[in-house]
Write a protein that holds these residues in place. Structure first.
Motif, PDB file in Angstrom:
ATOM      1  N   SER A  91     -12.148  -3.805   0.125  1.00  0.00           N
ATOM      2  CA  SER A  91     -12.590  -4.055   1.499  1.00  0.00           C
ATOM      3  C   SER A  91     -11.765  -3.255   2.497  1.00  0.00           C
ATOM      4  CB  SER A  91     -12.496  -5.546   1.830  1.00  0.00           C
ATOM      5  OG  SER A  91     -11.164  -6.021   1.669  1.00  0.00           O
ATOM      6  N   ALA A  92     -10.578  -2.780   2.067  1.00  0.00           N
ATOM      7  CA  ALA A  92      -9.717  -1.990   2.946  1.00  0.00           C
ATOM      8  C   ALA A  92     -10.136  -0.529   3.012  1.00  0.00           C
ATOM      9  CB  ALA A  92      -8.265  -2.073   2.468  1.00  0.00           C
ATOM     10  N   PHE A  93     -11.043  -0.120   2.125  1.00  0.00           N
ATOM     11  CA  PHE A  93     -11.472   1.281   2.129  1.00  0.00           C
ATOM     12  C   PHE A  93     -12.333   1.526   3.372  1.00  0.00           C
ATOM     13  CE2 PHE A  93     -13.536   5.213   0.982  1.00  0.00           C
ATOM     14  CZ  PHE A  93     -12.603   5.862   0.193  1.00  0.00           C
ATOM     15  N   PRO A  94     -12.072   2.595   4.112  1.00  0.00           N
ATOM     16  CA  PRO A  94     -12.834   2.854   5.347  1.00  0.00           C
ATOM     17  C   PRO A  94     -14.335   2.919   5.091  1.00  0.00           C
ATOM     18  CG  PRO A  94     -10.919   4.282   5.229  1.00  0.00           C
ATOM     19  CD  PRO A  94     -11.007   3.593   3.895  1.00  0.00           C
ATOM     20  N   LEU A  95     -15.101   2.372   6.015  1.00  0.00           N
ATOM     21  CA  LEU A  95     -16.551   2.397   5.887  1.00  0.00           C
ATOM     22  C   LEU A  95     -17.047   3.830   5.953  1.00  0.00           C
ATOM     23  CD1 LEU A  95     -17.609  -0.572   8.212  1.00  0.00           C
ATOM     24  CD2 LEU A  95     -17.424  -0.574   5.720  1.00  0.00           C
TER      25      LEU A  95
END
Length: 456
Positions: A91-95
């Protein structure tokens, strides 16, 4: 770690002649069709250095930096990286830039789907079932993922009168069959005349067929997704060892895909981490020190410039590779590179080939390059030609070049410019992490049927 089941069952030349120094340069072969390829030498110093930690990707790198300092001193650098990435949720990976616009409705026509994928510059997209109830789970909400090459192949198969099977019938019976080999093995020359794709994209078949009509046929990708709390380590292993080019991240509460993480997205993240201690510790190793390239020159798949361009896409499909060099038949010199994503030029700009008797690989490259230059698009990867480096370059230099050029592969040459091998994005990510014994457990159980010799 939670398992999310899939929705579908299917998912240069010999001498480069490059003059340069051992270090400090990355070589770029820019194809000039009417002459011997021109050599553009790019200094690795010009790749730049990330001086400010401001991007979302750099912030992830800082998170790894903090975790790195907390690891036990007896751990090796590789073990530290594994532990760091296991502690960070995906979820921390950039969109992705188009994460909210990348979905296709199942009632979208193939023509509309092609335009959307081309506009967003993506190779594939998840398909939402418009008939699914509002309270449907994500598994029931999505039909699957459709890929650009699958649309092309489906259309070609429909127009192939020699095929004894109908994909529409197969789909309606719920039995998926990969017809890609059928059409691509039947008379490439017959479907590569200059006006063929212009006629095809004007047909009612192309305009009226819906994306849902090709569900379960051809190159529909396996729908293996991650939950938001799965780790970076899981994601990185899937993108490297397990050969997935992209992975959807699902929000179970919203029953939708929140993000799609790609191999190129990971490389961009790594490029933004340049200057951080953990990255420099890993990235300053030379390619030879980390055992790259894995693929030797004898295993590089190529296509000659006078062969039909569909032969290139056929080879990429059969060999499960993302790109292929185009070489002169006599000299074996490269004149360019065709990637899987370039297939969209057959449908989005069919008029650019009508002056050619047939669409050979050379004619394809010439037509596409002229089309892009005419429209002022100088950033398209197909214009980069064949880019190469040496084993003496570092992982960091390689990552910065791949990210800057937006390419998915790099050819490796020796000090004399002779081809030595090939490095892909997957190869680089595989050098970042390793799979601990028993790490995945039953993660893949029931996910997808695979060939007997497949490792997953």
């Amino acid at each position: 770690m939670g398992i999310l089941r899939n929705l579908l069952t299917d998912q240069k030349r010999g001498v480069f002649g490059v003059a340069g120094e051992k270090r400090g340069y990355l070589y770029s072969v820019v194809g000039k069709m009417a002459s011997v390829p021109e050599i553009k030498i790019v200094r690795s110093e010009s790749l730049g250095h990330r001086s400010e930690v401001s991007s979302p990707e750099a912030k992830v790198g800082m998170r790894v930096e903090d975790l790195w300092d907390e690891q036990k001193p007896q751990l090796s650098p590789n073990e530290k990286l594994n532990a760091c990435f296991e502690s960070i949720p995906v979820s921390a990976f950039p969109l992705s830039s188009h994460s909210q616009d990348i979905e296709l409705r199942s009632d979208t026509s193939l023509a509309e789907a092609v335009q959307t994928l081309s506009k967003l510059k993506v190779l594939s997209a998840p398909v939402v079932d418009v008939d699914a109830p509002e309270d449907a789970s994500w598994i029931d909400r999505y039909i699957g993922i459709v890929e650009f090459p699958g649309i092309v192949v489906w259309l070609l198969h429909q127009l192939d009168p020699t095929s004894p099977r109908s994909p529409a019938v197969a789909g309606s019976n719920g039995v998926s069959h990969d017809f890609t080999a059928d059409i691509l093995d039947n008379g490439d020359s017959a479907v590569t005349s200059g006006n063929f794709f212009e006629v095809l994209t004007s047909s009612e078949l192309y305009k009226n067929t819906k994306v849902r009509d090709i569900s379960g046929t051809f190159r529909w990708a396996p729908f293996l997704a991650l939950q938001k709390d799965n780790s970076f380590l899981t994601m990185l292993l899937l993108l490297s060892k397990y050969k997935m080019k992209s992975i959807p991240v699902v929000d179970l509460g919203e029953a939708k895909i929140e993000n799609i993480i790609t191999q190129s997205g990971v490389i961009h993240m790594l490029a933004e981490c340049a200057g951080l201690h953990w990255f420099e510790d890993w990235g300053l190793k030379t390619l030879s020190e980390v055992g790259l390239p894995i693929m030797s020159k004898d295993h590089i798949i190529k296509i000659y410039e006078d062969e039909p361009v569909l032969q290139a896409f056929k080879l990429m499909r059969r060999k499960r590779i993302g790109g292929i060099p185009v070489v002169e038949r006599k000299s074996e010199k490269p004149v360019g590179n065709i990637s899987l994503r370039d297939v969209h030029f057959l449908l989005t700009a069919p008029e650019i080939y009508h002056d050619y008797r047939s669409i050979t690989a050379k004619n394809f490259l010439v037509a596409v390059r002229e089309h892009l230059e005419k429209h002022g698009d100088t950033s398209a990867p197909i214009l980069s030609g064949v880019i190469a480096c040496t084993k003496n370059h570092t992982l960091k230099e390689l990552i910065l070049m791949l990210d800057a050029e937006k390419i998915h592969r790099m050819y490796v040459v020796d000090d004399s410019g002779n081809l030595e091998g090939l490095i892909t994005l997957r190869d680089i990510i595989a050098r970042l992490v390793h799979e601990p014994p028993g790490y995945f457990g039953d993660f893949f159980d029931g996910v997808m049927p695979l060939p007997q010799n497949y490792r997953v």
